[in-house]
Write a protein that holds these residues in place. Structure first.
Motif, mmCIF file in Angstrom:
data_model
loop_
_atom_site.group_PDB
_atom_site.id
_atom_site.type_symbol
_atom_site.label_atom_id
_atom_site.label_comp_id
_atom_site.label_asym_id
_atom_site.label_seq_id
_atom_site.Cartn_x
_atom_site.Cartn_y
_atom_site.Cartn_z
ATOM 1 N N TRP A 166 -22.145 -41.303 -21.578
ATOM 2 C CA TRP A 166 -22.835 -42.352 -22.220
ATOM 3 C C TRP A 166 -22.052 -42.864 -23.378
ATOM 4 C CZ3 TRP A 166 -25.047 -42.497 -26.969
ATOM 5 C CH2 TRP A 166 -24.990 -41.187 -27.647
ATOM 6 N N PHE A 167 -21.594 -42.044 -24.161
ATOM 7 C CA PHE A 167 -21.022 -42.419 -25.424
ATOM 8 C C PHE A 167 -19.803 -42.846 -25.345
ATOM 9 C CE2 PHE A 167 -18.228 -41.302 -28.860
ATOM 10 C CZ PHE A 167 -18.772 -41.933 -29.796
ATOM 11 N N VAL A 168 -18.985 -42.422 -24.168
ATOM 12 C CA VAL A 168 -17.258 -42.690 -24.049
ATOM 13 C C VAL A 168 -17.931 -44.183 -23.518
ATOM 14 C CG1 VAL A 168 -15.681 -42.329 -22.573
ATOM 15 C CG2 VAL A 168 -16.831 -40.588 -23.623
ATOM 16 N N ASP A 169 -18.632 -44.624 -22.751
ATOM 17 C CA ASP A 169 -18.917 -45.973 -21.861
ATOM 18 C C ASP A 169 -19.043 -47.036 -22.936
ATOM 19 O OD1 ASP A 169 -18.739 -45.269 -19.326
ATOM 20 O OD2 ASP A 169 -20.945 -44.875 -19.232
ATOM 21 N N TYR A 170 -19.532 -46.624 -23.863
ATOM 22 C CA TYR A 170 -19.811 -47.641 -24.957
ATOM 23 C C TYR A 170 -18.615 -47.467 -26.077
ATOM 24 C CZ TYR A 170 -24.823 -48.176 -23.936
ATOM 25 O OH TYR A 170 -25.853 -48.718 -23.507
ATOM 26 N N TYR A 171 -17.888 -46.535 -26.189
ATOM 27 C CA TYR A 171 -16.791 -46.373 -27.233
ATOM 28 C C TYR A 171 -15.824 -47.039 -26.556
ATOM 29 C CZ TYR A 171 -13.309 -44.358 -30.543
ATOM 30 O OH TYR A 171 -12.325 -44.254 -31.372
ATOM 31 N N TRP A 198 -6.750 -53.599 -34.033
ATOM 32 C CA TRP A 198 -7.307 -52.698 -35.090
ATOM 33 C C TRP A 198 -6.114 -52.506 -36.208
ATOM 34 C CZ3 TRP A 198 -12.191 -53.480 -35.419
ATOM 35 C CH2 TRP A 198 -12.860 -53.323 -34.235
ATOM 36 N N GLY A 199 -5.059 -52.576 -35.637
ATOM 37 C CA GLY A 199 -3.700 -52.322 -36.443
ATOM 38 C C GLY A 199 -3.392 -53.567 -37.317
ATOM 39 N N ILE A 200 -3.869 -54.803 -36.994
ATOM 40 C CA ILE A 200 -3.577 -56.052 -37.752
ATOM 41 C C ILE A 200 -4.213 -55.984 -38.992
ATOM 42 C CG2 ILE A 200 -5.457 -57.586 -36.852
ATOM 43 C CD1 ILE A 200 -1.656 -58.333 -36.740
ATOM 44 N N LEU A 201 -5.437 -55.241 -39.150
ATOM 45 C CA LEU A 201 -6.324 -55.160 -40.268
ATOM 46 C C LEU A 201 -5.377 -54.282 -41.455
ATOM 47 C CD1 LEU A 201 -10.044 -54.574 -38.765
ATOM 48 C CD2 LEU A 201 -8.997 -56.692 -39.695
ATOM 49 N N THR A 255 -8.987 -44.838 -34.093
ATOM 50 C CA THR A 255 -9.807 -45.702 -33.118
ATOM 51 C C THR A 255 -8.848 -45.891 -31.792
ATOM 52 O OG1 THR A 255 -10.807 -47.091 -34.916
ATOM 53 C CG2 THR A 255 -10.886 -47.901 -32.710
ATOM 54 N N SER A 256 -7.684 -46.143 -31.748
ATOM 55 C CA SER A 256 -6.678 -46.482 -30.632
ATOM 56 C C SER A 256 -6.647 -45.170 -30.061
ATOM 57 C CB SER A 256 -5.452 -47.143 -31.033
ATOM 58 O OG SER A 256 -4.866 -46.224 -31.850
ATOM 59 N N LEU A 257 -6.257 -44.214 -30.678
ATOM 60 C CA LEU A 257 -6.168 -42.568 -29.975
ATOM 61 C C LEU A 257 -7.598 -42.345 -29.028
ATOM 62 C CD1 LEU A 257 -4.619 -40.025 -29.630
ATOM 63 C CD2 LEU A 257 -5.756 -39.130 -31.508
#
Length: 344
Positions: free
Chosen positions: A81-86, A172-175, A195-197
């Protein structure tokens, strides 16, 4: 007239400069240094190596099949359930909206559109490069694999490289790329990497991507971030063009502003009274005031051809050139004039 228009235009320019701060605000732009160029070339070599290992069906493809048969979503079903949202943190639509909202606020505060233009350029490069690679290699995903142990290339798929992973790296890297201080850049770089990993591993857990898809997606996103300094001159020219267009639009709008319409005359209510003087006052109050006229010429300066003074008729003491007429006199005066004088 032309001098007055130029002065008015200068007044508007100076008023806008006083009202708005200087723009664009200073932002630390990453330079294309030797270290960055070397890192870009190393990442490109890694990208090509991954593609070659998959094409020749090497040990990397066998590792893909081992992970797929392991079925992580069944081994650790409690976190499904957590991976589905992540994994939503790698979808292009939601992540682009969130990052664009933050960069839009920064653009408004710093009076520059560079953050939004940089995000648009990175997403454009992402769609072109990753999309072309997906269509060119045509690899099928784990759920649609046809032959055990094959690389599943050229079969009409669109998962190699992983778009979720590459999008997470870029958005996310553009930040971190646009960070204003070195410390903020280090923290945001670490946060975007984690985050990307996590997004890449989440797709492997769900069975939607091979492990090699995720590795190639990391490399594809990193290549776009490393190549962004080459796009900075184009981004700067686009920003200047946008601000020039805005200034011309403001000047055109200020120069063609309609003049205010004159106020309509307001009728003043006058109480009704009998008699001619009251009616004259009421009609004068209802009519608007006539514009001031130039002083009329005297009676003796009437227009037309003028004769010499010797040819003119003598003027009577009352100012008339005509002899008096009995029919134009009052009744009493006419009667007295008609009655013969005594002793006449």
């Amino acid at each position: 007239m032309r001098t007055e228009q130029n002065l008015t235009r200068l007044d508007r320019v100076f008023a806008r400069l006083d009202r708005e701060p200087e723009r664009p605000a200073h932002i630390d732009v990453p330079k294309m240094s030797r270290h960055r160029v070397a890192l870009f070339l190393a990442t490109l070599a890694f990208y090509l190596a991954i593609v070659w290992l998959v094409v020749i069906t090497s040990w990397l493809v066998r590792l893909d099949w081992l992970v797929m048969f392991f079925r992580p979503y069944q081994q650790w079903s409690g976190i499904h359930w957590f991976v589905d949202y992540y994994v939503v943190l790698g979808q292009r639509g939601p992540t682009a909206v969130m990052v664009a909202a933050w960069l839009g606020w920064r653009s408004w505060r710093q009076h520059t559109v560079r953050p939004l233009l940089t995000l648009g350029a990175s997403l454009l490069l992402l769609n072109i490069t990753v999309g072309a690679a997906k269509l060119g290699m045509g690899r099928l995903g784990p759920h649609y694999a046809t032959t055990i142990g094959s690389n599943e290339m050229g079969l009409g798929g669109d998962i190699f490289p992983s778009g979720h992973t590459a999008n997470a790296v870029v958005t996310w890297g553009i930040l971190a790329y646009l960070a204003s201080t070195p410390r903020a850049r280090r923290w945001l770089s670490a946060l975007s990497a984690v985050t990307s990993l996590g997004v890449g591993l989440a797709t492997v857990y769900l069975g939607t991507h091979w492990l090699s898809d995720v590795v190639l997606g990391w490399a594809a996103g990193l290549l776009i971030l490393l190549a962004l300094p080459w796009c900075e001159p184009l981004i700067a020219r686009a920003e200047v063009a946008i601000f020039d267009l805005r200034d011309r639009w403001r000047d055109r709008r200020a120069g063609t502003a309609p003049a205010p319409a004159p106020a309509a005359p307001v009728a003043v209510p006058v109480p009704f009274t009998s008699g001619a003087p009251a009616q004259e006052e009421a009609s004068a109050a209802r009519e608007p005031a006539a514009p001031a006229r130039s002083p009329r010429a005297p009676v003796y300066l009437a227009p037309g051809p003028h004769t010499t003074r010797s040819e003119r008729t003598p003027v009577t003491p009352v100012g008339s050139r005509r002899p008096p007429h009995s029919d134009r006199l009052p009744r009493g005066a006419a009667a007295s004039a008609a009655r013969p004088l005594p002793g006449g």
